[in-house]
Design a protein around this motif. Structure first.
Motif, PDB file in Angstrom:
ATOM      1  N   ALA A  75       0.776  -1.079   0.136  1.00 47.81           N
ATOM      2  CA  ALA A  75       0.057   0.031  -0.047  1.00 47.81           C
ATOM      3  C   ALA A  75       0.806   1.197  -0.143  1.00 47.81           C
ATOM      4  CB  ALA A  75      -1.044  -0.069   1.131  1.00 47.81           C
ATOM      5  N   GLY A  76       0.468   2.272  -0.957  1.00 44.56           N
ATOM      6  CA  GLY A  76       1.163   3.579  -0.696  1.00 44.56           C
ATOM      7  C   GLY A  76       2.532   3.473  -1.946  1.00 44.56           C
ATOM      8  N   SER A  77       2.886   2.139  -2.417  1.00 46.30           N
ATOM      9  CA  SER A  77       3.974   2.007  -3.244  1.00 46.30           C
ATOM     10  C   SER A  77       3.623   2.091  -4.661  1.00 46.30           C
ATOM     11  CB  SER A  77       4.505   0.595  -3.258  1.00 46.30           C
ATOM     12  OG  SER A  77       3.681  -0.299  -3.959  1.00 46.30           O
ATOM     13  N   GLY A  78       2.409   2.579  -4.931  1.00 45.50           N
ATOM     14  CA  GLY A  78       2.182   2.619  -6.364  1.00 45.50           C
ATOM     15  C   GLY A  78       2.177   1.657  -7.323  1.00 45.50           C
ATOM     16  N   VAL A  79       2.214   0.474  -6.740  1.00 48.13           N
ATOM     17  CA  VAL A  79       2.556  -0.594  -7.629  1.00 48.13           C
ATOM     18  C   VAL A  79       1.144  -1.366  -7.789  1.00 48.13           C
ATOM     19  CG1 VAL A  79       3.478  -3.029  -7.892  1.00 48.13           C
ATOM     20  CG2 VAL A  79       4.847  -1.241  -6.958  1.00 48.13           C
ATOM     21  N   PRO A  80       0.499  -1.507  -9.228  1.00 52.75           N
ATOM     22  CA  PRO A  80      -0.744  -2.092  -9.172  1.00 52.75           C
ATOM     23  C   PRO A  80      -0.742  -3.564  -8.885  1.00 52.75           C
ATOM     24  CG  PRO A  80      -0.188  -0.890 -11.145  1.00 52.75           C
ATOM     25  CD  PRO A  80       0.983  -1.004 -10.349  1.00 52.75           C
ATOM     26  N   VAL A  81      -1.878  -4.012  -8.041  1.00 59.77           N
ATOM     27  CA  VAL A  81      -1.841  -5.284  -7.674  1.00 59.77           C
ATOM     28  C   VAL A  81      -3.113  -6.145  -8.358  1.00 59.77           C
ATOM     29  CG1 VAL A  81      -2.341  -6.685  -5.608  1.00 59.77           C
ATOM     30  CG2 VAL A  81      -0.733  -4.950  -5.577  1.00 59.77           C
ATOM     31  N   ILE A  82      -2.879  -7.084  -8.955  1.00 59.23           N
ATOM     32  CA  ILE A  82      -3.808  -8.080  -9.532  1.00 59.23           C
ATOM     33  C   ILE A  82      -4.064  -9.090  -8.474  1.00 59.23           C
ATOM     34  CG2 ILE A  82      -4.748  -9.435 -11.330  1.00 59.23           C
ATOM     35  CD1 ILE A  82      -3.121  -7.371 -13.207  1.00 59.23           C
ATOM     36  N   LEU A  83      -4.933  -9.651  -7.982  1.00 51.20           N
ATOM     37  CA  LEU A  83      -5.159 -10.795  -6.794  1.00 51.20           C
ATOM     38  C   LEU A  83      -5.699 -11.950  -7.899  1.00 51.20           C
ATOM     39  CD1 LEU A  83      -6.159  -8.723  -3.973  1.00 51.20           C
ATOM     40  CD2 LEU A  83      -4.119 -10.363  -4.004  1.00 51.20           C
ATOM     41  N   ILE A  84      -5.359 -13.264  -7.685  1.00 45.95           N
ATOM     42  CA  ILE A  84      -5.818 -14.538  -8.181  1.00 45.95           C
ATOM     43  C   ILE A  84      -6.105 -15.395  -7.042  1.00 45.95           C
ATOM     44  CG2 ILE A  84      -4.826 -14.128 -10.368  1.00 45.95           C
ATOM     45  CD1 ILE A  84      -2.468 -15.891  -9.825  1.00 45.95           C
ATOM     46  N   THR A  85      -7.089 -16.287  -7.270  1.00 48.74           N
ATOM     47  CA  THR A  85      -7.317 -17.273  -6.334  1.00 48.74           C
ATOM     48  C   THR A  85      -8.418 -18.325  -6.935  1.00 48.74           C
ATOM     49  OG1 THR A  85      -8.370 -17.446  -4.071  1.00 48.74           O
ATOM     50  CG2 THR A  85      -9.686 -16.044  -5.694  1.00 48.74           C
ATOM     51  N   ALA A  86      -8.160 -19.569  -6.312  1.00 47.86           N
ATOM     52  CA  ALA A  86      -8.941 -20.571  -6.756  1.00 47.86           C
ATOM     53  C   ALA A  86     -10.124 -20.801  -5.559  1.00 47.86           C
ATOM     54  CB  ALA A  86      -8.082 -21.732  -6.521  1.00 47.86           C
ATOM     55  N   HIS A  87     -10.014 -19.889  -4.471  1.00 47.08           N
ATOM     56  CA  HIS A  87     -11.404 -20.158  -3.795  1.00 47.08           C
ATOM     57  C   HIS A  87     -11.756 -18.836  -3.355  1.00 47.08           C
ATOM     58  CE1 HIS A  87      -9.392 -23.869  -2.663  1.00 47.08           C
ATOM     59  NE2 HIS A  87      -8.271 -23.013  -2.526  1.00 47.08           N
ATOM     60  N   ASP A  88     -12.766 -18.219  -4.305  1.00 46.72           N
ATOM     61  CA  ASP A  88     -13.393 -17.245  -4.435  1.00 46.72           C
ATOM     62  C   ASP A  88     -14.315 -16.972  -3.271  1.00 46.72           C
ATOM     63  OD1 ASP A  88     -14.094 -14.792  -5.573  1.00 46.72           O
ATOM     64  OD2 ASP A  88     -15.767 -15.429  -6.680  1.00 46.72           O
ATOM     65  N   ASP A  89     -14.294 -15.772  -2.784  1.00 48.72           N
ATOM     66  CA  ASP A  89     -14.878 -15.355  -1.507  1.00 48.72           C
ATOM     67  C   ASP A  89     -15.333 -13.955  -1.652  1.00 48.72           C
ATOM     68  OD1 ASP A  89     -15.276 -14.338   1.203  1.00 48.72           O
ATOM     69  OD2 ASP A  89     -14.295 -16.165   2.007  1.00 48.72           O
ATOM     70  N   VAL A  90     -16.493 -13.570  -1.523  1.00 42.12           N
ATOM     71  CA  VAL A  90     -16.777 -12.266  -1.787  1.00 42.12           C
ATOM     72  C   VAL A  90     -16.377 -11.338  -0.646  1.00 42.12           C
ATOM     73  CG1 VAL A  90     -18.963 -10.852  -1.450  1.00 42.12           C
ATOM     74  CG2 VAL A  90     -19.333 -13.004  -2.834  1.00 42.12           C
ATOM     75  N   ALA A  91     -16.166 -11.733   0.511  1.00 41.40           N
ATOM     76  CA  ALA A  91     -15.489 -10.679   1.590  1.00 41.40           C
ATOM     77  C   ALA A  91     -14.418 -10.510   1.273  1.00 41.40           C
ATOM     78  CB  ALA A  91     -15.808 -11.455   2.862  1.00 41.40           C
ATOM     79  N   VAL A  92     -13.664 -11.697   0.664  1.00 36.50           N
ATOM     80  CA  VAL A  92     -12.214 -11.097   0.260  1.00 36.50           C
ATOM     81  C   VAL A  92     -12.067 -10.483  -1.051  1.00 36.50           C
ATOM     82  CG1 VAL A  92     -10.009 -12.591  -0.222  1.00 36.50           C
ATOM     83  CG2 VAL A  92     -11.332 -13.615   1.525  1.00 36.50           C
ATOM     84  N   ARG A  93     -12.747 -10.722  -1.736  1.00 32.77           N
ATOM     85  CA  ARG A  93     -13.001  -9.807  -2.960  1.00 32.77           C
ATOM     86  C   ARG A  93     -13.054  -8.373  -2.752  1.00 32.77           C
ATOM     87  NH1 ARG A  93     -16.863 -12.110  -6.658  1.00 32.77           N
ATOM     88  NH2 ARG A  93     -18.264 -10.643  -5.568  1.00 32.77           N
ATOM     89  N   ASP A  94     -14.031  -8.255  -2.021  1.00 31.57           N
ATOM     90  CA  ASP A  94     -14.406  -6.924  -1.429  1.00 31.57           C
ATOM     91  C   ASP A  94     -13.305  -6.309  -0.781  1.00 31.57           C
ATOM     92  OD1 ASP A  94     -16.976  -7.257  -2.818  1.00 31.57           O
ATOM     93  OD2 ASP A  94     -17.836  -7.428  -1.017  1.00 31.57           O
ATOM     94  N   GLN A  95     -12.580  -6.935   0.097  1.00 29.89           N
ATOM     95  CA  GLN A  95     -11.323  -6.619   0.913  1.00 29.89           C
ATOM     96  C   GLN A  95     -10.307  -6.166  -0.107  1.00 29.89           C
ATOM     97  OE1 GLN A  95      -9.929  -9.368   3.939  1.00 29.89           O
ATOM     98  NE2 GLN A  95      -8.636  -7.743   4.523  1.00 29.89           N
ATOM     99  N   ALA A  96      -9.967  -6.845  -1.081  1.00 31.93           N
ATOM    100  CA  ALA A  96      -8.964  -6.697  -1.980  1.00 31.93           C
ATOM    101  C   ALA A  96      -9.208  -5.410  -2.806  1.00 31.93           C
ATOM    102  CB  ALA A  96      -8.648  -7.768  -2.797  1.00 31.93           C
ATOM    103  N   LEU A  97     -10.276  -5.417  -3.240  1.00 37.74           N
ATOM    104  CA  LEU A  97     -10.874  -4.129  -4.289  1.00 37.74           C
ATOM    105  C   LEU A  97     -10.532  -3.033  -3.183  1.00 37.74           C
ATOM    106  CD1 LEU A  97     -13.439  -5.892  -6.304  1.00 37.74           C
ATOM    107  CD2 LEU A  97     -11.222  -5.307  -6.748  1.00 37.74           C
ATOM    108  N   ALA A  98     -11.272  -3.027  -2.072  1.00 38.13           N
ATOM    109  CA  ALA A  98     -11.075  -1.942  -1.146  1.00 38.13           C
ATOM    110  C   ALA A  98      -9.577  -1.145  -0.906  1.00 38.13           C
ATOM    111  CB  ALA A  98     -11.801  -2.271   0.198  1.00 38.13           C
ATOM    112  N   LEU A  99      -8.982  -2.450  -0.696  1.00 40.03           N
ATOM    113  CA  LEU A  99      -7.181  -2.184  -0.522  1.00 40.03           C
ATOM    114  C   LEU A  99      -6.739  -1.486  -1.883  1.00 40.03           C
ATOM    115  CD1 LEU A  99      -6.275  -5.150   1.705  1.00 40.03           C
ATOM    116  CD2 LEU A  99      -6.493  -2.660   2.160  1.00 40.03           C
TER     117      LEU A  99
END
Length: 128
Positions: A75-99
């Motif tokens: 966070a704050g580094s300016g490096v774009p992040v793309i998350l990948i997962t085999a275990h989709d979880d709406v709460a985790v997705r929302d957290q990742a996008l919020a971050l």
């Protein structure tokens, strides 16, 4: 006097996934380094101040430091992040996008969607 070629860091504890993503990106002219853990990636960042990937693809579920924790530390580094997962979880997705994740893809993902997401994160206009 060329411009440095963009490169991506791929962090996934499944080495075959890392290799596959690296080959896929290479096929469209994007270099990629692979790391088998969040710890290994963060250690490289800490020990090599000149190491600046244009984008990081993070697996969410990894032993040790998981993808969300790596994202938090970036966070704050300016490096774009793309998350990948085999275990989709709406709460985790929302957290990742919020971050601030620029992408969240569920495995197995469509190759063209991953390429377009990486190109967008790197500011590359896709070839027709």
């Amino acid at each position: 006097m060329g411009i440095a070629k963009p490169f991506v860091a791929v962090v996934d504890d499944d080495e075959s996934v890392g290799r596959a993503i690296r080959r896929l990106l290479h096929s469209v002219g994007i270099d990629a380094d692979t790391f088998s853990s969040g710890d290994e990636f963060l250690d490289t960042l800490a020990s090599m101040p000149s190491y600046h990937p244009g984008c990081v693809i993070l697996d969410i579920q990894m032993p040790g430091i998981n993808g969300l924790e790596v994202q938090r530390r970036l966070a704050g580094s300016g490096v774009p992040v793309i998350l990948i997962t085999a275990h989709d979880d709406v709460a985790v997705r929302d957290q990742a996008l919020a971050l601030g994740a620029v992408g969240y893809l569920r495995k197995p993902f469509n190759d063209s969607i991953l390429i377009k997401t990486v190109q967008a994160a790197l500011g590359i206009t896709p070839s027709p």
